[in-house]
Design an enzyme around this catalytic site. Sequence first.
Site, short mmCIF file in Angstrom:
data_model
loop_
_atom_site.label_atom_id
_atom_site.label_comp_id
_atom_site.label_asym_id
_atom_site.label_seq_id
_atom_site.Cartn_x
_atom_site.Cartn_y
_atom_site.Cartn_z
N ASP A 605 0.83 -1.20 0.00
CA ASP A 605 0.00 0.00 0.00
C ASP A 605 0.87 1.25 0.00
O ASP A 605 1.91 1.31 0.67
CB ASP A 605 -0.90 -0.02 1.25
CG ASP A 605 -1.79 1.20 1.34
OD1 ASP A 605 -2.73 1.31 0.54
OD2 ASP A 605 -1.53 2.06 2.22
N GLU A 630 0.86 -0.45 -5.03
CA GLU A 630 -0.12 0.59 -5.37
C GLU A 630 0.62 1.90 -5.63
O GLU A 630 1.01 2.60 -4.72
CB GLU A 630 -1.11 0.77 -4.21
CG GLU A 630 -2.15 1.84 -4.52
CD GLU A 630 -2.76 2.47 -3.27
OE1 GLU A 630 -3.93 2.88 -3.34
OE2 GLU A 630 -2.06 2.58 -2.25
N ASP A 699 -10.94 1.62 -3.96
CA ASP A 699 -10.84 3.08 -4.01
C ASP A 699 -11.62 3.65 -5.19
O ASP A 699 -12.42 4.58 -5.05
CB ASP A 699 -9.37 3.51 -4.11
CG ASP A 699 -8.62 3.34 -2.80
OD1 ASP A 699 -9.24 3.51 -1.72
OD2 ASP A 699 -7.42 3.02 -2.85
#
Length: 823
Positions: A605, A630, A699
């Site tokens: 992340d 990410e 998201d």
Amino acid sequence: MAPPSPTEADNAADKSAPVKMGSRAALFRGTNPGVLRLDSKPSVIRKQSSSLLFPKNAAEQELVVGPGIELIYFSGWKPPYLHHVTADGSWTVVPGNRMGACVRGGYDDAKAKKEVWEAHIKGVRKLEFVPNDGGSQWDKAPGNRNYVIETPGIYKLQGGRLEMLIDPPDAPSLLTAKEVGSSYVRVAWAPPAMNAHLVKGYKLYRNGEEVAETAEDALEHEDRPLLGLTEYAYTVSAVNIQNAEGEKTKEIKVKTGEPGKPMPPEDLKVEAHSSKSISLGWNCPSDTGGAPIAAYRIFRNGKFVAVMRPDAEVVQSGDESPSGGLPSLHHPRVHWKDTTVKQGECYSYCVTADHRVPSPPPETGAGGEEEEAEGIPKGKGPDTGAGASPTSKDKEKNAFQITVGKTESQPCDDVEAKAVEMLRVPRLGDRDPHIMLQGFNWDSCNNPNGWYKVVESKLPEIAKAKISMLWLPPPAQSVDSHGYLPQGWYNLNSKYGKEAELRSLIQKARELQICPVVDVVINHRCADGRGSAGDFTDYLCEPKWGSWAIVSNDPKVRGKGAPSQFQNIEYAPDIDHSNPKVQKDVKHWLKWLRDDVGFGALRLDFVLGYSPQLQAEYIESVGSPYAVSEYWHGDPRVLRNYIHAVRGRAAVFDFPTYYCLRSAVHSNDFGGLRRDQNHPNGIMGEDPVRCMSFIENHDTCHLEVVGGPFGNNEQVLRAYAYLLTHPGIPSIFWTDFFDRGKELTEKLTVLCNLRAEKGLHCRSGVFIDCAHLGLYAAFISKNEHCNRGGGMWRSRWGQTTGVRAGGGRLCAGGPSGQSGNAE
């Protein structure tokens, strides 16, 4: 480097303040170890000394006893020169006196490179000097000043730092054997009588060999494992803060007691399993009881099934005590395979260690069915197959009701395994038809039944779709419900469910050959304790940190770590990953998630917040499994730069393809999906091995910045037809797979199975035949290269897989007439 020194005449008028080195500076431990406080200052260059820095050799006999200064200088100049003030107050003629190679001990590495030199200036009590290379380069002190020594003695100059060498410490006192057992000796001592405050630690020697180093406040040490009925000789020395070791104490001799029971074997683990076998491995006990381990007894479901001996060179068969020299008490890790398992059955194993080699179990004891004895649970009965086992008065039972002998340890903690095929952990570049399912959405944490239970109930459908990776939400206890503000790393109870539910989900997923992917959130971490300044900077749960673990330029919290060179966030303290303790704790946690919890792949992340080089180290620390980062950016060049910075250890979510595909499906214009040479756009076309393609995630599905959800069912299906038939590894969003209706789930399952049946993978070749308004057509091969065929489009499929989309229709499948078409 400072400019050339002035001439001899000009030096006398040098107005710059010299750097002074005296003998009474305060000692600041941990901040400036080169500044010392001395109880007494040396006034002569000593001729006799026991330190490694002051050996007794022929060269040392040349040293003059009396006032003087000796300088040891580290430099790559060969040789350096010393321009200095002489005893009569005048300067030497430039460049000064040539320095000789250092003959003192303690600098072996530097001497091997010919980078340590020395000079003896006799009859002086003060010395001002500047080293140089004999030409135009001069080594001035910080601030472009001369160096000054104001007290006779021996000094070291290295990297612009001038340091007085202190005498090595005296020997410790009162060395004694505090406690003696069959396999250990605890020795204790007192600090040296003089200058104990300059002692950094101690070295313990057994039979002349160093066996331990302790800190300054550790005045005892337990030495184990040892042989029983054996005499050992111990000495101790002190080491000062300059790493100079003093004399050793007088030797004491200690004899250990009669050997006793060993401790249980350690680190028993299931190392491999299949439908036909289960492989175990374990380590020798840390305390063998004063004698070598001759054999191990292995128990399955409480029943003695096998004897395993360590290396034959370590111990002799049947030895009850060591004989003939000093045999090794430790041996390499032991491995054993159980080949009598039944497919799908669960088994429990434990192991004992023994100083003797017992008789093997009867043949019927290996892999036979268990019978339940009266008053004893099935699988937990006493040993009936030990052959020449000890008499009943020598036996004792542990909590598992396994009988052990007089020279045998208690069983180690048991491990469980199921006779099913072992999960093959995905790795970058695999030629397997991998598909990842994101196993949650933004609202999953609010499920009243517990999200882990929901996912576990869907595992059969996931396995049916040939999905090989399951991305699970962040597992750690978190300040927020979604898990992206983690706090207690080792607390696996979260809004998604309890730890036991997570472990059950992971175990069942692995049994179905679905690799659990952990969402690694380590850029930031929320503290749960207030620091001295009153804000939350203390971490009371594991791993326990303080404000030193937070970057000093955090926008919200006053951290005391190094400043971050990367992007900071405002909603949680940014962690200082340059700190070695933080790095160690991250690696330990990742290994725990892999070895104890069962995760097999990584999703990193917010990788913008800390070093890509460290990200690569973290991935490597757990064996370099498949990892995807990410990095939210639509420019493939930016993502390529990141891939290079992380040394290619991680894939990236292909945001460029996400944006192109979203536009193409909504406008029905597919031109943006093709770049030069008829290859796909995005990371998919440039580095497909490191491409994780997707059309939605937790998201994008709710953020208005990207326009909300991807589209309706028909648009979603067309997009997945593209991803599931193209190189890279496609990721399917939970909501798209399960929450858009049964019909879409079935069609996506067909597409997933098509990918598996045709063997499409991250390296599959692709040739885009048409990509314009109203039509997209491409040929895809499981090989890395795919060439254009001949004739009309429908006849050009040959042995490749094809995908076609146009108007409101899509078609994906293999050659005409083959199964697996989806339309």
